[in-house]
Design a protein around this motif. Structure first.
Motif, mmCIF file in Angstrom:
data_model
loop_
_atom_site.group_PDB
_atom_site.id
_atom_site.type_symbol
_atom_site.label_atom_id
_atom_site.label_comp_id
_atom_site.label_asym_id
_atom_site.label_seq_id
_atom_site.Cartn_x
_atom_site.Cartn_y
_atom_site.Cartn_z
ATOM 1 N N ILE B 227 37.808 45.199 47.817
ATOM 2 C CA ILE B 227 38.300 45.121 45.810
ATOM 3 C C ILE B 227 38.620 46.557 45.496
ATOM 4 O O ILE B 227 39.338 46.087 44.690
ATOM 5 C CB ILE B 227 36.561 44.649 45.532
ATOM 6 N N HIS B 232 40.830 41.267 47.073
ATOM 7 C CA HIS B 232 39.970 40.396 46.910
ATOM 8 C C HIS B 232 39.649 38.907 48.248
ATOM 9 O O HIS B 232 38.518 38.107 47.809
ATOM 10 C CB HIS B 232 40.139 39.500 45.942
ATOM 11 N N GLU B 298 30.722 41.870 41.917
ATOM 12 C CA GLU B 298 31.811 40.990 42.896
ATOM 13 C C GLU B 298 31.247 40.190 43.997
ATOM 14 O O GLU B 298 31.206 38.724 44.423
ATOM 15 C CB GLU B 298 33.081 41.330 43.025
#
Lengths: 529, 330
Positions: B227, B232, B298
């Motif tokens: 990331i 991603h 995330e």
């Protein structure tokens, strides 16, 4: 009295080297053993699993060795019978695979043969079902053949070049068939050179570890080296020592068997000024080219994969000062180890040649075997042994440097010995008495006879020793290596921090430096006269 | 040629002494694993920050990995120079205690400790969970528990050898935690779609990124690195039956010459400043509660942490390794 003095002079150089190598290795082993007994472990246990491991290791190593050697002979013969553009380049590249760190080899092979590799992609393009799996015994064999066959091929090719031109011409005049030429001219030389080399390759495959593990598809196939590594990690030092003794026994046994297979009478080799190209038919020539193209594809594609990865992601930001430092350290260690290895090899071989001249074959054999001993001792065990002996010096970078140089020189010594032993012994047979009568001795003898005759071979071996020492980093595991960051070590460090692009670049540098060293020393040895 | 050699030599030996340290300050020797002190590891920054505070010199000695740190300490015995060992995980502390390699640290448990683990001899400095990492572009419905991972024969998996690597050992414990007596069966299922088992983490993660496998055994925090690089795609599979926890710990050695400095150093590791560095460079969760950067928010959080007591690990480890060997070798 004079006789006695002379024999001391003959024995001393080789004896010193053998003593140095074997004392170092055995002291480390014994130190570890004593320590292990003192800090009582659970002791040795032998079970079914271990038996399986040993037998698999043996089978795998034997297979790898034989395949490598047979392919090497085929390729060497093809190279020897043909001339083409880029031949010298290809021959130079042949020595490179043997030095690459296992991780680079695995990456390269997988880029080509992996599930999503180039071959799979190619098959996909032509809608062929790609089902070859690089894992399992296949993978281990592919990797070992990739590592050892090119080097053996080059070695074998160089031996073939040493067949006296006159003999080749004579054989043609006599109308020798292809098979007869092989049987009477080439086979004796190949056997003389390749059997001892086979012993080395066997040792390398026997103790190979990271590659085997990564490509074996699971612990179904593990080598005895893994068991040793595990024993050291679990601090079962007795187990580690005994396992390494088993390994030593197997390796020495195999070397001795190969030695027995060697013919007693072997032809003498000479250095031809310009090799005579044997005439062959068009069909044979075609066959040669097919062999060369196939082998080149096998050898070059994984290397190209390494180069491609390195170039593809390249950015100037990769050229950090730590990279340069690592590079400098690696090159320095490589040069020093190579120098030391050459020195040891020449000393040992000078005694060896004299022993052979006097027909003391047993003694000569055991000397050579002891010189190659280290290959059979796992670096983890050696490193632990050294650690027990020298723990108080681990702070000194100079000491670690010296230790690394010595260990690397030991590791490369067997390879130099194998390549130089026969030519040097032959030279001695030919010139020793002449030079004695002319009173050419010592360094003078070395320069005038040995150096002049074997300049190329010496340079090649020096370069080989250099690049072999560059690829190795086993010995620093326990000692703490931050002060001595070598290139392979740096590569691992990058990987453990997810820096894949930089690591690809470092692998490329390793390859390029090895190639440059090889080229440099070959040019340096080029005879301009 | 000779001249080049000579220059190289002089560089080496001039650089060598130049880095020698001032004699009057006390020296704190820390044994740690190599990636901790490397250029990208947290080591150098922590060293600098601590030296600024302690008026001492921190000498970080890098040794392969946690197991080898322990072995080096065992080899050195009472002659060791180490004051602090840093980089063992909770699975190793039982061995360290049995071999009497460490002493009590007498540090009061911080109130803001984020990890649910505290010990009289070891302090936790960061933690993460073992997890299988996958590429979400290739795996559309990731497994939500261990059984799902094992039961899908199409998924190819790569992991590390428990005999040679710490994460590999983690998987061994993880499977035994979930499956108990049925572990051999689980291993057999896993073996059916195991691509390969590697010596260390680096090799297997490399294989995974090359596309040789769909899942690789790594840490639940591994996606953070990707990331941070703007990638991603990679996710950690979080299992409802739990992910095995790895806590990294540090301790004062039994024969430490600078026990006070060592204690200060351990306490320093638990300051927000050090924790920040550890989080960013070691890619593990901080041991105390501090704000997590965006990348950490995330990634998938682990819902259930699994672990064995250190004594259980010491007791059963060999038996389980044997079990694993037998199960996967057939």
């Amino acid at each position: 009295m004079a006789r006695c003095g002379q024999s001391i002079k003959i024995y001393l150089p080789g004896f010193t080297v053998v003593l140095f190598v074997s004392t170092t290795v055995f002291t480390a082993l014994i130190a570890l053993w004593l320590f292990a007994f003192e800090h009582s472990d659970e002791g040795f246990y032998w079970d079914n699993y271990l038996f399986r491991v040993v037998s698999f290791t043996f089978i795998q190593a034997t297979l790898s060795t034989f395949i490598s050697i047979i392919l090497a002979v085929v390729l060497a013969k093809a190279l020897y019978q043909t001339q083409f553009i880029g031949k010298n380049l290809l021959i130079r590249i042949l020595s490179l695979t043997v030095v690459l760190p296992s991780l680079v080899v695995i990456t390269g092979l997988l880029t080509v043969y992996g599930h999503t590799g180039w071959l799979a992609w190619l098959c996909d393009y032509f809608s062929i079902n790609y089902s070859l799996s690089i894992y399992g015994l296949n993978g281990i064999l592919v990797a070992h053949v990739f590592l050892n066959f090119p080097f053996a091929a080059r070695y074998c090719y160089q031996s073939l070049l040493l067949i006296p031109n006159e003999q080749k011409q004579l054989s043609q005049q006599l109308g020798f068939s292809y098979l007869q030429t092989f049987r009477y001219l080439e086979f004796p030389i190949i056997i003389k050179q390749l059997l001892p080399l086979g012993g080395l390759i066997f040792m390398m495959c026997f103790s190979s570890f990271a590659t085997v593990l990564a490509l074996s598809g699971g612990p179904k196939y593990t080598t005895i080296e893994v068991a040793i590594y595990q024993a050291v990690r679990d601090f079962e030092l007795q187990q580690a020592v005994i396992l390494s003794c088993i390994q030593l026994l197997f390796c020495c046994g195999f070397m001795l068997i190969l030695k027995r297979l060697e013919p007693k009478q072997a032809p003498q080799l000479i250095h031809n000024i310009k090799p005579y190209l044997v005439k062959i038919t068009h069909r044979q020539k075609l066959l040669c080219y097919i062999v060369i193209v196939a082998s080149s594809l096998f050898i070059l594609t994984p290397l190209l994969a390494v180069i491609w990865d390195g170039l593809y992601y390249f950015s100037t930001s990769f050229l950090t000062s730590s990279l340069l430092q690592a590079l400098l350290t690696s090159v320095l260690i490589a040069l020093c180890s190579a120098l030391l290895a050459m020195l040891q090899a020449m000393l040992l071989l000078s005694t060896n040649s004299q022993l052979q001249l006097r027909g003391k074959m047993r003694l000569s054999e055991s000397g050579m075997l002891l010189g190659s001993l280290i290959l059979a001792v796992p670096s983890m065990v050696l490193s632990a042994g050294f650690f027990i002996l020298f723990y108080s010096y681990t702070d000194s970078p100079l000491f670690i440097f010296v230790l690394m140089v010595i260990c690397n020189s030991f590791l490369t010594l067997p390879f130099i010995l194998k390549q130089l032993a026969t030519p040097l012994a032959d030279l001695t047979k030919r010139y020793y008495f002449l030079s004695q009568s002319l009173n050419i001795k010592g360094l003078h003898y070395f320069y005038l006879v040995e150096f002049k005759a074997l300049k190329k071979l010496l340079a090649y071996n020096f370069a080989l020793a250099c690049i072999m020492s560059m690829g190795d980093f086993g010995i620093v595991a326990l000692f703490g290596g931050q002060d001595f960051m070598t290139l392979p070590y740096y590569l691992y460090e990058l990987l453990s921090h997810y820096r894949y692009q930089e690591s690809a670049f470092v692998a490329l540098i390793l390859l390029v430096i090895s190639f440059l060293l090889m080229t440099l020393f070959e040019y340096a040895s080029y005879d301009r006269t | 040629m000779l001249r080049i050699l000579f220059t190289l030599f002089s560089i080496l030996f001039i650089v060598g002494p130049a880095t020698a340290t001032a004699k009057d300050k006390p020296i704190l020797t820390v044994y740690t694993y190599s990636s901790f002190v490397s250029e990208w590891g947290p080591g150098s920054q922590i060293k600098e920050n601590f030296e600024a505070k302690c008026d001492c010199i921190v000498n970080m000695v890098s040794i392969d990995d946690g197991v080898m740190i322990l072995n080096r300490l065992r080899l050195e015995g009472n002659r060791t120079k180490a004051d602090v060992i840093l980089g063992l995980d909770t699975n190793l502390i039982s061995i360290a205690k049995q071999a009497k390699l460490v002493q009590s640290h007498d540090i009061v448990k911080p109130t803001n400790l984020a990890v649910d683990w505290w010990d009289g001899q070891f302090i936790p400095y960061d933690y993460s969970y073992f997890a299988f990492i996958y590429n979400q572009e290739k795996i559309s419905s990731p497994p939500t528990n261990f059984a799902e991972l094992l039961d899908n024969p199409d998924w190819k998996i790569v992991y590390q050898d428990p005999r040679t690597s710490t994460p590999g050992l983690g998987l061994l414990l993880w499977i035994n935690k979930i499956y108990g007596e049925n572990a051999p069966l689980a291993w057999k299922k896993l073996a059916q779609h195991t691509v390969t088992v590697t010596k260390g983490w680096s090799e297997s993660y490399g294989l995974f990124l090359k596309g040789e496998a769909d899942f690789v055994l790594s840490y639940s925090t591994s996606p953070v690195v990707h990331i941070n690089d703007g990638d991603h795609r990679y996710k950690a599979a979080i299992f409802s039956d739990g992910n095995y926890e790895q806590i990294e710990v540090a301790a004062i050695t039994q024969y430490a010459k600078q026990p006070d400095l060592a204690k200060q150093f351990l306490m320093f590791l638990l300051t927000p400043q050090s924790q920040q560095i550890l989080m960013n460079k070691n890619i593990m969760y901080p041991a105390i509660s501090i704000d997590l950067p965006a990348a950490y928010q995330e990634i998938n959080p682990v819902t259930k942490a699994l672990s064995f007591s250190a004594d259980d690990v010491a007791r059963y480890q060999k038996i389980w390794i044997k079990q694993w060997q037998d199960a996967v070798s057939q």
